[in-house]
Design a protein around this motif. Structure first.
Motif, mmCIF file in Angstrom:
data_model
loop_
_atom_site.group_PDB
_atom_site.id
_atom_site.type_symbol
_atom_site.label_atom_id
_atom_site.label_comp_id
_atom_site.label_asym_id
_atom_site.label_seq_id
_atom_site.Cartn_x
_atom_site.Cartn_y
_atom_site.Cartn_z
ATOM 1 N N LEU A 368 26.592 -33.716 -16.565
ATOM 2 C CA LEU A 368 28.048 -33.871 -16.621
ATOM 3 C C LEU A 368 28.758 -32.554 -16.325
ATOM 4 O O LEU A 368 29.796 -32.526 -15.652
ATOM 5 C CB LEU A 368 28.465 -34.401 -17.999
ATOM 6 C CG LEU A 368 28.231 -35.896 -18.235
ATOM 7 C CD1 LEU A 368 28.463 -36.240 -19.701
ATOM 8 C CD2 LEU A 368 29.152 -36.718 -17.340
ATOM 9 N N LEU A 372 31.390 -32.175 -13.307
ATOM 10 C CA LEU A 372 32.776 -31.736 -13.532
ATOM 11 C C LEU A 372 33.121 -30.540 -12.658
ATOM 12 O O LEU A 372 34.225 -30.457 -12.099
ATOM 13 C CB LEU A 372 32.986 -31.413 -15.011
ATOM 14 C CG LEU A 372 33.057 -32.639 -15.947
ATOM 15 C CD1 LEU A 372 32.946 -32.217 -17.398
ATOM 16 C CD2 LEU A 372 34.354 -33.417 -15.689
ATOM 17 N N ARG A 389 32.456 -34.130 -22.820
ATOM 18 C CA ARG A 389 32.238 -34.024 -21.382
ATOM 19 C C ARG A 389 32.318 -35.396 -20.713
ATOM 20 O O ARG A 389 32.906 -35.540 -19.641
ATOM 21 C CB ARG A 389 30.870 -33.391 -21.096
ATOM 22 C CG ARG A 389 30.817 -31.916 -21.416
ATOM 23 C CD ARG A 389 29.509 -31.288 -20.964
ATOM 24 N NE ARG A 389 29.469 -29.861 -21.265
ATOM 25 C CZ ARG A 389 28.586 -29.008 -20.802
ATOM 26 N NH1 ARG A 389 27.624 -29.448 -20.003
ATOM 27 N NH2 ARG A 389 28.622 -27.732 -21.119
ATOM 28 N N TYR A 393 34.973 -36.431 -17.928
ATOM 29 C CA TYR A 393 34.432 -36.919 -16.650
ATOM 30 C C TYR A 393 35.108 -38.228 -16.256
ATOM 31 O O TYR A 393 35.564 -38.403 -15.118
ATOM 32 C CB TYR A 393 32.926 -37.094 -16.821
ATOM 33 C CG TYR A 393 32.200 -37.843 -15.743
ATOM 34 C CD1 TYR A 393 32.095 -37.353 -14.440
ATOM 35 C CD2 TYR A 393 31.555 -39.043 -16.041
ATOM 36 C CE1 TYR A 393 31.383 -38.034 -13.470
ATOM 37 C CE2 TYR A 393 30.829 -39.731 -15.074
ATOM 38 C CZ TYR A 393 30.757 -39.226 -13.792
ATOM 39 O OH TYR A 393 30.042 -39.911 -12.834
#
Length: 984
Positions: A368, A372, A389, A393
């Motif tokens: 993740l 990102l 996260r 996302y």
């Protein structure tokens, strides 16, 4: 801190040039001579071979290389005797230079752990990704600048002067990449209007790479835009001539189309593409790996998954192999589909290799973080926890159309946080595990290729000319590969790299099953390594089941048979087998049945030879399987033939078989297990199992007369006979020869049948074995019927009746009485023939024998036909036909149709006679080609009677050819039939 850069995620580092990796200032170069730098100081890296080892480790980007892999990289197929010691010496020297924290030892191998920016190759890869992004967003100047910077990292030939096959392969690959990047940069030059400047460089490049058509295409465009139309056309003419002389091919369509546009003075071609002004826009990731140029087949999957990907609401899909076989092409298919779907996801595509099949799968939070950053999120804005996260996302994806390709997932838990949460986005997942617990997923099981697809892939890699001249050998190659795409690609790549090899040479190498997995490796691709990943993750009980199940030779195995082989309760075995299905190493062929892919089976056997301790466990497992089949088949035989004494004379078994409530379910088992049962016989010819294997053939003798399994049964019988003769086991040999006698009778090979039966009788007397002592003279009587030796046949059958009575085998006695009835028919003793057949039927009726009752009614029908009692004969034969059909005996159905045809012909019903004769031909029948000749003779008579003399003549000619080839006495009668037809 490099905490978020997930494995396989193509995300460039966002460090500034002033930052340094924590803990080291080392830099490494491979795009030229392999060197190690600390700041501006060049460190000693040893001999060329030591540098080759360093290069092999660097190219793995932190992943561990085993000693065997490093030896193969340095020396290929011919390592020196001290190769392992040499590798360890090189590693030790490098560790002194690099430090203990850089070159680490683990899991029997070595790894170099450095930040991405410490290696020029990874810097180049990151720059390439940035260039692609810039070009995709319309910023051509930035893209060109990045590619120029990337190309500037090269310092001559990559991996210069390094020995070994791995370095040579990498040099070739990197040089090809450099040429592709150069072509891309020159294409950008032309798009930006720098055509005049590009002509000089393109001229030099086409001279150095004369067969590279893309460079010639760019040169033609550059010349044309520079006002040099004639030269542009001359480039095409040169190219066409060169390709014809060197390769015997025409220019590719794009080049030909370009020539036509130049001839037409195409104004659009004369103008460079308009360059849009760079505009601030969200980051558009384009991380998909390159699709393979020789992608083949899978049209249904491409269409199905492509359609689901582009639906407005998006979808989550899992693509996994049927039972998850490694190498079946999941990633290749997914990448191909993703590339086709790119226009529907204009905001970008994310990709990650989740390393689910390896020892350490990628952590979702790490992936993740990388995603990102790829979507434009600054490092400082990326939270620490997985949940935060995942939420960021999903928020970042909201309102955008992005495709996420999650490759090589370990399980559903790993990928759930990585799935988009909004409409417009889609996720494509590949895994060796079928993700039934992934809510809302569209599950697709990917099987191996069809033979046609497999041959097409092989041809695309090897070349049409080589395959066309050896098509059969090519089919053998792809079959040896089990139609597994990875195996086919490896085999084809090996052949393509060896111009002196023929396809037949490769087919011969792959024909050796014990060497096949070793042959299926090329460079860093290996089928065995793919399977090893899955095997290494098994629990001990799973690993044992995987190894032992692979020993069984059948095409698949039932749950009950597997439980016997593993010596486990059925429910425990089922849990183990289903867990192996989930781990992708076993296939669920049908409910309660399991199978291996051919190459996985070879790997399982190799594991059994290597890991199964003590080795006697392998023999014990196969012994339990043989016991299971023998005990079950004996039960089927007893249910079909109540009172038959054979089961009392079979070898005892230590492990039980299945039991059945009725004969229909028993026959269902026998015929469904035929291939597995006969395969078990074939591999049970060791001294300790041979007698049980022969007895299994006896218990399953219905398979010899069923037609569909006759060939396999014969092969197994011959194998056991030869083994028994080798061991000097008279009992096993006598029984085996009696089963072979029956096979020859069914096939109409009466001379061979007589020889086997005579030898079986001799062996029965020496071994004092009642089984062949009873059945061999009975068989010799049957053979004598077919060969017209009626008095001799009568003596054999009288002996058989006496022997059956001595053994209290009333079923066998009834069989011999019915056969004796047929002898009496042939000798003209019709009344006694009817009486003998009726005696046999009475015994069968008392014993409740359905199948053998059919034989009795068949014999009685023949006798009644000869007696002229045609209505009674037709009734008996019709009842026999129904019983044979009910007991799944198509060959006996065939001969009964033949006898019905004879009866109808005698009753002056030629139309019905012809109909039954046609069905007899369709079903064949006991007696093989000889029987076919007799049926054709009767069919000809029926056709002649209904006014079709030409067709009748054709039947008789065919029958005569059969009889003459066999040397059968019926040939003379057929010649007489042909004479009046010819005179007419």
């Amino acid at each position: 801190m490099d905490r978020d850069n997930g494995p396989g995620v193509r995300v460039p580092e966002q460090r500034t040039h002033g930052e340094r990796a924590a803990g080291t200032e080392l830099r490494f170069t491979v795009l030229g001579p392999v060197r190690v730098w600390r700041g501006s100081e060049a460190l000693p890296s040893g001999s060329p071979q030591q540098r080759a080892l360093l290069a092999a480790l660097l190219s793995r980007h932190g992943r561990t290389a085993t000693a065997a892999e490093l030896i193969d990289a340095l020396w290929g197929d011919e390592p020196p005797s001290q190769a392992l010691a040499t590798v360890r010496t090189y590693a030790s020297r490098l560790r002194k230079t690099l430090g203990q924290d850089i070159l680490v030892s683990e899991a029997g191998g070595y790894a170099v752990r450095i930040p991405r920016e410490a290696l020029d190759l990874t810097l180049a890869q990151d720059l390439a990704v940035e260039a692609e992004k810039a070009r995709g967003s319309g910023d051509r100047r930035q893209a060109r600048a990045l590619i120029n910077k990337l190309l500037g990292l090269w310092d001559g030939e990559a991996l210069a002067s390094l020995p070994g096959p791995y370095a040579e392969n990498q040099r070739t690959s990197l040089e090809e990449w450099r040429l592709q990047l150069t072509e891309t940069r020159l294409d950008l030059d032309l798009e930006l209007g720098c055509h005049a400047e590009a002509v000089s460089e393109l001229t030099a490049l086409t001279a150095a790479q004369p067969l590279r058509e893309r460079l010639r295409e760019l040169l033609m465009v550059a010349l044309y835009r520079s006002g040099r139309q004639a030269e542009a056309l001359a480039v095409y003419a040169d190219t066409r001539r060169l390709l014809a002389e060197e390769l015997g091919v025409d220019p590719r369509p794009e080049l030909s189309q370009l020539q036509q546009r130049i001839l037409r003075a195409d104004e659009e071609l004369a103008r460079p593409s308009d360059e849009p002004a760079p505009a601030a826009a969200p980051v558009r990731p384009a991380q998909l790996p390159a699709t393979v140029p020789d992608f083949t087949g899978r049209a249904t999957f491409v269409r199905e998954l492509g359609d689901r990907l582009v639906t407005p609401e998006g979808a989550v899909m899992a693509v996994s192999a049927l039972a998850g076989i490694g190498g079946v092409g999941k990633t290749t298919l997914a990448v191909h589909i993703a590339h086709r779907a790119r226009p529907h996801f204009p905001d970008g595509q994310l990709y990650v290799d989740l390393q689910g099949a390896g020892a350490t799968a990628a952590e979702p939070e790490t992936v993740l973080g990388a995603f990102l950053r790829a979507l434009g999120t600054a490092d400082s804005a990326i939270p620490d926890s997985l949940d935060e996260r995942a939420a960021l996302y999903r928020s970042t994806l909201d309102g955008r159309r992005i495709l996420v390709l999650l490759d090589n997932a370990h399980d559903a838990a790993q990928i759930r946080p990585l799935l988009p949460g909004t409409e417009g986005c889609a996720a494509l997942v590949t895994s060796r595990v079928r993700m039934v617990d992934l809510a809302g997923a569209h599950l697709v099981d990917l099987d191996v290729m069809s033979p046609e697809e497999a041959l097409q892939l092989f041809t695309r890699i090897v070349g049409d000319e080589r395959v066309r001249s050896e098509r059969e050998a090519a089919l053998d190659v792809v079959a040896a590969c089990g139609f597994l795409p990875l195996a086919i690609r490896i085999a084809a790549s090996r052949l393509a790299a060896r111009r002196t090899w023929t396809v037949s040479v490769l087919a011969a190498k792959l024909a050796d099953e014990r060497r096949r997995l070793d042959e299926l490796q090329a460079g860093d691709l290996a089928v065995k390594a793919t399977f090893e990943l899955g095997y290494g993750q098994l629990e001990p009980a799973q690993a044992r089941a995987f190894r032992l199940l692979g020993l069984a030779d059948g095409p698949d195995i039932s749950l009950a048979a597997a439980a016997a082989l593993l010596n486990l309760a059925p429910h425990t075995a089922e849990d183990l087998l289903e867990s192996l299905v989930d781990t992708s190493l076993l296939e669920s062929a049908a409910p309660g049945r399991y199978r291996y892919h051919d190459l996985v089976r070879l790997y399982a056997r190799a594991c059994a030879e290597r890991d199964e301790q003590p080795p006697v466990e392998r023999e014990l497992a196969l012994s339990r399987l043989l016991d299971f089949y023998l005990a079950t088949a004996a039960g089927v035989y007893a249910l079909e033939r109540p009172g038959d004494r054979l089961v009392a004379h079979l070898e005892p078994t230590r492990h039980p078989g299945l039991t059945f409530e009725d004969r229909h379910s028993a026959l269902d088992w026998l015929y469904s297990e035929a291939h597995c049962l006969l395969a078990c016989v074939q591999q049970s010819t060791g001294r300790n199992m041979l007698r049980r294997a022969v007895d299994l053939l006896w218990a399953a003798k219905d398979l010899a007369e069923s037609g569909a399994n006759s060939k396999s049964y014969e092969s197994a019988a011959l194998t056991t006979r030869d083994a028994a003769r080798t061991y000097g086991d008279a009992r096993a040999e006598g029984r085996a020869r009696t089963t072979i006698t029956n096979v020859h009778i069914v096939a109409g090979r009466f001379d061979e049948a007589e020889a086997e039966a005579e030898r079986a009788m001799q062996l029965a007397r020496s071994a004092d074995d009642p089984v062949p002592n009873c059945w061999a003279p009975n068989d010799r009587g049957v053979i004598a019927i077919y060969q017209g030796r009626h008095e001799e046949g009568e003596q054999h059958l009288l002996q058989a009746i006496e022997n059956f009575r001595a053994d209290s085998n009333f079923v066998g006695q009834a069989s011999a009485l019915c056969n004796l009835s047929r002898i009496h028919v042939s000798l003209g003793r019709v009344s006694s023939a009817i009486e003998l057949a009726q005696q046999g039927i009475d015994i069968y009726d008392r014993m409740g024998l359905s199948l053998r009752l059919a034989n009795g009614r068949y014999a009685l029908g023949i006798a009644l036909t000869r007696a002229g009692r045609l209505p009674e004969a037709l009734n008996q034969l019709t009842e026999a036909l129904a019983l044979f059909h009910d007991n799944r005996q198509p060959l006996w159905e065939g001969v009964t149709h033949f006898r019905l045809a004879e009866a109808h012909l005698a009753a002056h019903r030629p139309t019905l006679a012809a109909a039954h004769a046609e069905q007899a031909i369709a079903l064949r029948g006991i007696g093989g080609e000889w029987r076919r000749g007799t049926v054709l003779t009767v069919l000809g008579k029926a056709l002649d009677s209904i006014g079709q003399p030409d067709r009748a003549r054709a039947c008789w000619h065919e029958a005569l050819a059969i009889y003459e080839q066999l040397g059968a006495p019926e040939a003379e009668e057929t010649r007489l039939l042909l004479t009046p037809v010819a005179a007419a």
